[in-house]
Design an enzyme around this catalytic site. Structure first.
Site, PDB file in Angstrom:
ATOM      1  N   GLU A 258      30.725  12.134  -6.822  1.00 29.06           N
ATOM      2  CA  GLU A 258      30.951  11.732  -5.425  1.00 29.06           C
ATOM      3  C   GLU A 258      31.923  10.569  -5.507  1.00 29.06           C
ATOM      4  OE1 GLU A 258      30.927   9.073  -2.747  1.00 29.06           O
ATOM      5  OE2 GLU A 258      28.762   8.869  -3.088  1.00 29.06           O
ATOM      6  N   CYS A 297      31.121   4.730   1.142  1.00 29.08           N
ATOM      7  CA  CYS A 297      31.859   5.934   0.774  1.00 29.08           C
ATOM      8  C   CYS A 297      32.046   6.863   1.964  1.00 29.08           C
ATOM      9  CB  CYS A 297      31.152   6.663  -0.362  1.00 29.08           C
ATOM     10  SG  CYS A 297      29.434   7.086  -0.002  1.00 29.08           S
TER      11      CYS A 297
END
Length: 680
Positions: A258, A297
């Site tokens: 990720e 994020c």
């Protein structure tokens, strides 16, 4: 002030930093508060400890055992979270930010634990899909199963969420039955260390279940093999370097990434100023720019609005940002704290300089802004900065350069197709959001942009009171994205657990498959119990135990009484000529639900006993019409047993109705709650 030596937990022992340790500074004051890291870590000892102690202990437990363990662990942390809050202020995070990291991590662990109890068996094998019939007469079948990988999981986490980032990976890993080695980002590892200490001090986790490396991993990845998993959160460059390790490629070691994500939010064409959607859009953008000082994020990096609304959005967002108090996160009046470090502040400014080749800064000046209760010369503070890109089609940096801080760029679109093109220019993101009250806009975005984004978040006046927000990954849904976002997935309920398990296709006879899965299936051996199964407790009744009932004839009077009593006078039950014109029926037929009622009458034991309640009916199929004069009987078989509470468990029964020719006319699964012999 005292400088903390942040320790690692390796092979069952706490080990402090050495002379190669790195200094860690308070994000607000700039003072050195800790040191962490060693010249080398004993990778072989860590892996051996995990495999000799942690892995066998976890695999001995059932999924439900491990789910209960996770729940107990989360509740233990919940009672001690204030200590984590207190430490986290030094990362630059506000009290509101703590709720996302600390409470969010604990909440994620609770959800994963709950799903483990509700959606996974109280056994060691997880079934993926239904039994596949591989033979004409059912003597050879197949079933996909999942079992724990027999290696170790390496969790490499980012600096921005030292608690959530660990727990959201740890919960599905432990539920799968795999031990973990956690490597937090050094900048905030002191918070992670405190959380790991709590978990170990609880006594809840088996020995070897979790280890912690604060500082560098050394050559740990070089020791991994095909049964191991690496789960990484961080930059695309670091992910590329790590996943390119020769042994990871040679042995096909699972690598879940990720990474960088140019997430976007689209203001729908219908969301003009004065609508609830316009105000909602401004609120979402402001929140994503300022929460955790933009160090998320999932934060919005690209703001995509109708060209005619760009100025209105700039003005509205700027007004919200102007009222945002930046300051010492320990002060409750501060709405945005510092970035995690001066190095991160410098990195954001460097990325802003790149963006300024294609976009104009319309709000925020890093050289002139107010900070409440702190000093901009020592703390890692930046103001929120809003950019405007006038020509997003010709631009490249606004679509591929992420300033990981309180920075976003607004750009205009001509029509919805153009908006979809722009949102996809990010080449893969964790999340894109659309604020619109037009369902057709939502459909077009899903079809045009779904392939580029791990999550699509739609919000409007109907859902905004309960919506969770653009930037909130939820344990129920997948977190990850294609392309630039890393190509991986985390969370997603049980889906996240399966990343740490191996899916295997098992073929054999029904008895073999039943033995492997712990569930009865048609064709497997059925046994007769010593008495009616409804008289036997959850503990006494056995999987495969079967009741064969007497038969009962269906009459025209039965059909007509049921129709009159229920009001269901559908023509196929009442008009023989009309029913014969229907290609599915030979003439007038019995109601399907009449058959179910008669089936219950045939297999139910009426006396008070351990069966407490009928709680559901699954997979109902009506397979062949039943007409007046036909006779039906029932085969009732215990398919599966699942403990639910301290006083009762769930029994799943396989029910087959057959006619006088032994043909199946209906089939379903019945759920009952059955008392234990003794409370647990």
């Amino acid at each position: 002030m005292t400088i903390q030596d942040v320790q690692s937990f390796i092979a069952g022992a706490w080990i402090g930093p050495d002379s190669q340790a790195r200094e860690i500074r308070d994000a607000v004051t700039g003072q050195v508060i800790a040191r962490a890291g060693r010249d080398r870590v004993d990778a072989g000892a860590m892996i051996d400890h995990a495999l000799r102690f942690g892995a066998p202990a976890l695999r001995t437990m059932t999924f439900h055992d491990r789910a209960r363990m996770l729940k107990a662990l989360a509740l233990y942390l919940q009672e001690r979270k204030q200590a984590l809050y207190d430490l986290s202020f030094s990362t630059g995070a506000t009290q509101k930010d703590h709720l996302i990291d600390v409470d969010g991590g604990i909440g994620t662990m609770l959800v994963i634990a709950s799903k483990g109890r509700r959606e996974m068996p109280d056994g060691h094998v997880y079934l993926d899909g239904n039994v596949e019939q591989l033979s004409r007469h059912g003597s050879f079948v197949g079933q996909h199963v999942c079992t724990p990988l027999q290696g170790v999981a390496i969790h490499i986490n980012a600096f921005n969420f030292p608690v959530w980032g660990m727990l959201e990976k740890l919960a599905p890993t432990l539920l799968a039955g795999v031990p973990a080695i956690v490597k937090p980002a050094t900048t905030t590892c002191y918070v992670t260390e405190a959380c790991v200490r709590m978990m170990l001090e609880s006594g809840i986790l088996p020995n070897g279940t979790i280890q912690l490396v604060t500082g560098g991993l050394g050559d740990l990845l070089d020791h991994l093999g095909p049964q191991d998993v690496v789960s990484f959160t961080g930059s695309a460059d670091t992910a590329f370097t790590l996943r390119s390790a020769p042994n990871l490629l040679r042995d096909s070691v699972r690598f879940v990434a990720e990474q960088d994500s140019l997430n976007a939010s689209i203001l729908g064409p219908d969301a003009v100023p004065g609508t609830p959607e316009f105000d909602l859009f401004v609120k979402e953008v402001h929140r994503e720019m300022t929460t955790k000082a933009g160090q998320k994020c999932t934060a919005i990096r690209r703001i995509i609005a109708p060209q005619t609304q760009v100025d209105a959005v700039v003005n509205a967002v700027s007004a919200q940002l102007r009222d945002t108090v930046i300051g010492d996160p320990r002060d409750p009046t501060s709405r945005m704290g510092a970035l995690v470090s001066d190095a991160q502040r410098r990195d954001v400014l460097a990325k802003c300089a790149i963006l300024e080749n294609e976009a104009d800064r319309v709000f925020g000046d890093p050289q002139a802004f107010d900070v409440h209760g702190a000093d901009t010369t020592t703390g890692a503070f930046l103001p929120p900065m809003l950019y405007h890109c006038a020509n997003p089609d010709a631009a490249t940096h606004v679509h591929d350069t992420e300033a990981f801080g309180p920075v976003a760029t607004i750009m205009g679109y001509r029509d919805l197709d153009h908006a979809i093109q722009l949102v996809n220019r990010g080449q893969g993101s964790l999340v894109a959001s659309v604020i619109t009250h037009d369902p057709e806009v939502a459909y077009e975005v899903v079809m045009g942009a779904g392939a580029y984004h791990g999550r699509l978040y739609f919000n409007n006046r109907d859902s905004m009171a309960e919506a969770t927000g653009h930037g909130s990954p939820l344990p129920h849904l997948v977190h990850g994205g294609p392309g630039r976002a890393g190509g991986g997935e985390e969370l997603g309920g049980v889906r996240g657990v399966l990343h740490y398990m191996q899916r295997t296709a098992v073929q054999g006879s029904p008895d073999v498959i039943a033995a492997v899965t712990g569930q009865w299936l048609p064709g497997a051996t059925a046994t007769q119990g010593p008495e009616h199964p409804f008289r036997r407790s959850f503990d006494e009744i056995q999987i495969g135990e079967t009741l064969l009932t007497a038969d009962r004839e269906l009459t025209v009077a039965d059909i007509e009484h049921f129709a009159e009593f229920t009001g269901d006078t559908f023509y196929a039950h009442m008009d023989d000529a009309a029913a014969k014109r229907n290609p599915f029926f030979p003439g007038r037929v019995a109601h399907g639900y009449l058959l179910l009622s008669f089936a219950a009458g045939l297999f139910v034991d009426p006396d008070e006993g351990p069966v407490l309640a009928n709680t559901g009916l699954d997979a109902l199929q009506f397979q062949k019409p039943v007409s007046a004069g036909d006779r039906i009987k029932v085969q009732l078989t215990v398919k599966k047993k699942t403990p639910r509470t301290d006083t009762y468990g769930e029994v799943r029964w396989h029910v087959i109705l057959r006619n006088q020719d032994e043909e199946s006319v209906a089939e379903y699964e019945l759920l009952t709650m059955n008392a234990y012999t003794k409370p647990r």
